[in-house]
Structures are given as structure tokens and as C-alpha cells.
Design a protein around this motif. Structure first.
Motif, PDB file in Angstrom:
ATOM      1  N   LEU A  93     -96.197  24.856   8.570  1.00  0.00           N
ATOM      2  CA  LEU A  93     -96.703  25.986   9.333  1.00  0.00           C
ATOM      3  C   LEU A  93     -96.068  27.311   8.930  1.00  0.00           C
ATOM      4  N   THR A 265     -97.686  27.002  21.471  1.00  0.00           N
ATOM      5  CA  THR A 265     -99.040  27.348  21.043  1.00  0.00           C
ATOM      6  C   THR A 265     -99.945  27.241  22.263  1.00  0.00           C
ATOM      7  N   VAL A 318     -99.147  32.132  19.038  1.00  0.00           N
ATOM      8  CA  VAL A 318     -97.882  31.397  19.090  1.00  0.00           C
ATOM      9  C   VAL A 318     -96.795  32.326  19.608  1.00  0.00           C
ATOM     10  N   LEU A 362     -94.030  23.191  20.672  1.00  0.00           N
ATOM     11  CA  LEU A 362     -93.681  22.633  19.370  1.00  0.00           C
ATOM     12  C   LEU A 362     -92.178  22.768  19.188  1.00  0.00           C
ATOM     13  N   LEU A 364     -89.584  23.114  15.998  1.00  0.00           N
ATOM     14  CA  LEU A 364     -89.457  23.288  14.554  1.00  0.00           C
ATOM     15  C   LEU A 364     -87.994  23.444  14.169  1.00  0.00           C
ATOM     16  N   ASN A 386     -91.835  19.381  14.025  1.00  0.00           N
ATOM     17  CA  ASN A 386     -92.238  20.458  13.115  1.00  0.00           C
ATOM     18  C   ASN A 386     -93.741  20.730  13.107  1.00  0.00           C
ATOM     19  N   GLY A 387     -94.314  20.771  14.310  1.00  0.00           N
ATOM     20  CA  GLY A 387     -95.691  21.204  14.470  1.00  0.00           C
ATOM     21  C   GLY A 387     -96.745  20.168  14.169  1.00  0.00           C
TER      22      GLY A 387
END
Length: 449
Positions: A93, A265, A318, A362, A364, A386-387
Motif C-alpha cells: 500500500l 480506512t 485513510v 489496518l 502496518l 499490513n493492509g
């Protein structure tokens, strides 16, 4: 209380409904943890990682007892807020076109496909139909000249990886989706689209004869010892070994300080489309598009699943929220962006209202690695997806079960071949810089937002 206690600092808090869960019929309820119970294994978290870990443990340790604790109802957390793409190919991402270094990407493809194969095994075993688990491949599409450049860059990377693809033109995309919004697409065959809440619910039902599942049973404290004691609101669970499948909330348990990013998100889902609206739209009943620009807009059209009706989902915007709580301003901005994105893509559906709006977390890391491993004696972390929670969560859960039971395999060796999560820059520079960067990237996405 002693100095070996793990005190949980905060509990999950997600904005809006878990819409994929909301549109399904009422789910079977699992009991709350009450009184004292003892098991061999305790899993904290009932998302993709937790359920995968539970099922894999049941396979590896058939004579041992397993319990899973979920803080809320199953599928109300991030799992029920996911867009539902199980992606086999690189999906970084933080890059301009999802791609990374070639050798790293080849390793990730092997790992991702192993996770998808495991999910496929679950789907076949439990008789999930295509409305829940659809091996339909993945479309990445652009709506601008800049997006077309991203598509071409991604095509070249797929060539270097030896991966099959097909370029779609604007006419083909319109016939497929019903909208003339997109200029070009690139289709790859290995991905799966799922109804995430339905998949989680059915997986839980499938393992419930072997795994004790407790809902509305958040872990507030873990007292470490020969048997760890997990304290919830109304009961205690003693277990020799514990797997923490809580994604970003691993920091709430005190682990990986200043090493993980908490990104929200946001998405909106329409009300059911009428038969006349479906006819006006045209296209095929089920499809999904990922944006050529990673910060652009993801779109899914889903037909009926367990009585849910035909709907369209729009996801964009986001925000970095290191306190693990989204702001009302984030939801308001997302709603404006998503209404605009929907109107530009589907002018023929003017007047179709959004029925659900929500946010999902999410987790990350700066170097896109998991927060994984034994964090205390006989306590393992399977976090930081990690998304790509559907795939990386499934993979982390599988691998946590395997490393905790001292298995050895090429897959586990591949998974463990990563560096630890990098340290983050201090606040307030992290949040200020992160959110400014995200807003700039949204502006740069242009028509693809």
C-alpha cells in the motif's frame, strides 16, 4: 497483581457498523466467558488470524483443548469491515503501484497463495458457495492518464515476475461493470473475493465442535505463570499457551511499542438496489475493482448473499490514528469523498442512498513485516497484517499455530525470513507527517479517487 501481569490498556473501538455483518441474517451466538475454565490453548481475537490459528491448532493437536476469546461478536471487528479481497500478488500500500522488489514479491506470492489455499480448503470443507468465496481473480482499473501509467508500470512488474494478466479496454470494463467511468484495467486470475463476515461466521461454525468460542469476552489482563490466566469481565481462562491474534491491538497488550502504524480506512454501502436499478446499471452481478493508484477508490458490487440484496460498496480515505480511535471528522470527510466517488462512477443510480458507513483498522509496519513471534514465554503474537487482513491474517494465524507447536516447513521458514518491525519517528511528527502525506496522495490520485 504482579510485575509479570500484562495489563491491556484499551479495548477495540471501531466507528460505524460492520456492514458486511449487518446485512446478513442474525448469527448464532456463542457464550460469554464466565467462571473459571482451563484449556491447553487460548487464542485472543476472532478475526481471520484467530480463526485460522484455532483451526490449524485443531489439526495439529487433536487431543488438546482450545478456546478462542473475542472481545465483541464475531465479525463485528475489522474482519467484518474488510473489503473482502484475498489477493495473491504483491499489494504494498505504500508503493505507487502495489509492487515491491522482485525477490521479495516472489516470496510474498508463495506465502499469499498458501493462505488462499488454506481458505479455499475451509470453503470447500464447509460448502461455501461463490456468494461467500468466489475465486474470480482481481481487476485493477484506472480512470485517468496518470492511472494508466500505474497500470503500465504494474504490467511490466507482472512480466518480470512471470505472472499472467490480461489488459481490458474501456468498452470491456463498461460491459462488465455497467459504468463507462474506467479507461483501462489489468486482470490477474489468482485472487478470491469473499463476503468477509459470512466467511468468518461459517468458519467459526465449522470449528466450533473442536474449539470453545466465547464472544463478548475481552481480555483485560494476562497473569503469567506455569498456566497463564486470562482475565475477562466475568470469568478467567487458564491456558498453558496463548496466541494473540489482535492485529494493531498488540500494542494494547504492551508489545511492539513505537513499531506499528494504526491506519483507518472508510467505506460506504448502498441500500439494496431495486430490480429497475439493477437493470439500469447493467453489467454482471458481482465484481470488484481495485484502484490503479493505491490511495484511490475501491469498488465492489455484490449480489444477494443469505438475503442481503444487490449492493455497491465504495471505499476510500485513510487516516493515521495512533490512539486506535477514528475521529468523527474522519467519517464525515470519508462520507463526502465516497458520495462524490459514487456519483461520478454511477450517474445512472442518482438517488441511491448509502445505508451503512463505517471505518476499519489496518495495522502496518514501516518495512511491511509482521509483528510476529514469541513475545513472552509461551505467548505468541500473530499481528500486523499490513493492509491485507484476509490473506496475511490467515497466514499469520496458520504460522503462529505451527511455530507454537514446533513444526518445521519450507512455508514457515519463508514466513520467518523477515526483519523486525522498524521503529517509528516520535510524535507529533509521525501523525502530522503521516496524515499530511495521506491527504497529498489523495489529491494526487485525482480522478481515481
Amino acid at each position: 497483581m504482579n510485575n509479570k501481569d500484562i495489563i491491556v490498556k484499551r479495548l477495540p473501538k471501531d466507528p460505524g457498523p460492520a456492514a458486511w455483518h449487518q446485512i446478513l441474517p442474525p448469527a448464532p451466538e456463542y457464550p460469554m466467558l464466565v467462571d473459571d475454565k482451563t484449556v491447553d490453548w487460548a487464542i485472543v481475537g476472532g478475526g481471520f488470524a484467530g480463526l485460522a490459528a484455532a483451526r490449524r491448532l485443531a489439526q495439529l493437536c487433536p487431543g488438546e483443548s482450545i478456546a478462542l476469546l473475542e472481545a465483541r461478536r464475531l465479525a463485528e471487528g475489522p474482519g467484518g469491515r474488510n473489503s473482502g479481497f484475498m489477493i495473491d500478488l504483491p499489494h504494498e500500500l505504500t508503493s505507487d503501484n502495489y509492487a515491491g522488489a522482485r525477490d521479495h514479491d516472489l516470496q510474498q506470492i508463495r506465502l499469499n497463495r498458501a493462505a488462499i489455499d488454506y481458505a479455499r480448503e475451509i470453503a470447500l470443507e464447509l460448502g461455501m458457495g461463490r456468494e461467500v468465496f468466489d475465486p474470480c481473480g482481481k481487476m485493477t482499473a484506472s480512470a485517468s492518464a496518470k492511472g494508466n501509467v500505474h497500470i503500465e508500470s504494474y504490467r511490466q512488474h507482472l512480466e518480470s515476475l512471470g505472472e499472467p494478466y490480461k489488459i481490458w479496454n474501456a468498452r470491456e470494463l463498461q460491459q462488465w461493470t455497467g459504468t463507462d467511468f474506467y479507461q483501462q484495467g489489468i486482470f490477474t486470475p489468482g485472487a478470491v473475493m469473499i463476503q468477509p463476515a459470512a466467511f468468518l461466521r461459517l468458519t467459526a461454525q465449522g470449528i466450533s465442535s473442536r474449539v470453545q468460542i466465547f464472544e463478548n469476552s475481552p481480555v483485560l489482563r494476562i497473569e503469567q505463570g506455569a498456566e497463564h490466566t486470562l482475565h475477562s469481565r466475568h470469568g478467567r481462562l487458564r491456558a498453558k499457551r496463548v496466541i494473540l491474534a489482535v492485529n494493531g491491538h498488540i500494542q494494547s497488550f504492551g508489545f511492539f511499542p513505537r513499531q506499528v502504524l494504526h491506519v483507518f480506512t472508510y467505506a460506504s454501502m448502498t441500500r439494496r438496489l431495486t430490480a429497475a436499478e439493477v437493470a439500469t446499471l447493467g453489467g454482471v452481478p458481482d465484481w470488484g475493482i481495485l484502484p490503479a493508484d493505491p490511495v484511490g477508490t475501491t469498488v465492489r458490487r455484490v449480489s444477494d448473499c443469505m438475503g442481503s440484496g444487490d449492493r455497491i460498496v465504495i471505499r476510500n480515505h485513510v487516516s493515521l490514528n495512533q490512539d486506535l480511535e477514528a475521529r468523527e471528522s474522519n467519517l464525515q470527510r470519508a462520507a463526502r469523498l465516497q458520495d462524490d466517488s459514487f456519483a461520478r462512477r454511477f450517474p445512472m443510480l442518482k438517488g441511491v442512498a448509502m445505508e451503512h458507513r463505517w471505518g476499519g483498522r489496518l495495522c502496518l509496519t514501516m518495512n511491511s513485516v509482521p509483528a510476529f513471534g514469541e513475545v513472552e514465554e509461551r505467548i505468541w503474537s500473530a499481528c500486523a497484517q499490513n493492509g491485507l487482513g484476509t490473506v496475511k491474517g490467515t497466514l499469520s494465524g496458520m504460522m503462529a499455530a505451527e511455530i507454537a507447536t514446533q513444526q518445521q516447513s519450507p512455508l514457515l521458514s519463508d514466513f520467518l525470513a523477515h526483519n523486525p518491525p522498524q521503529k517509528l519517528v516520535p510524535e507529533p511528527f509521525l501523525s502530522l507527517g503521516g496524515n499530511l502525506t495521506m491527504r497529498f496522495k489523495e489529491w494526487q490520485a485525482g480522478a481515481d479517487l
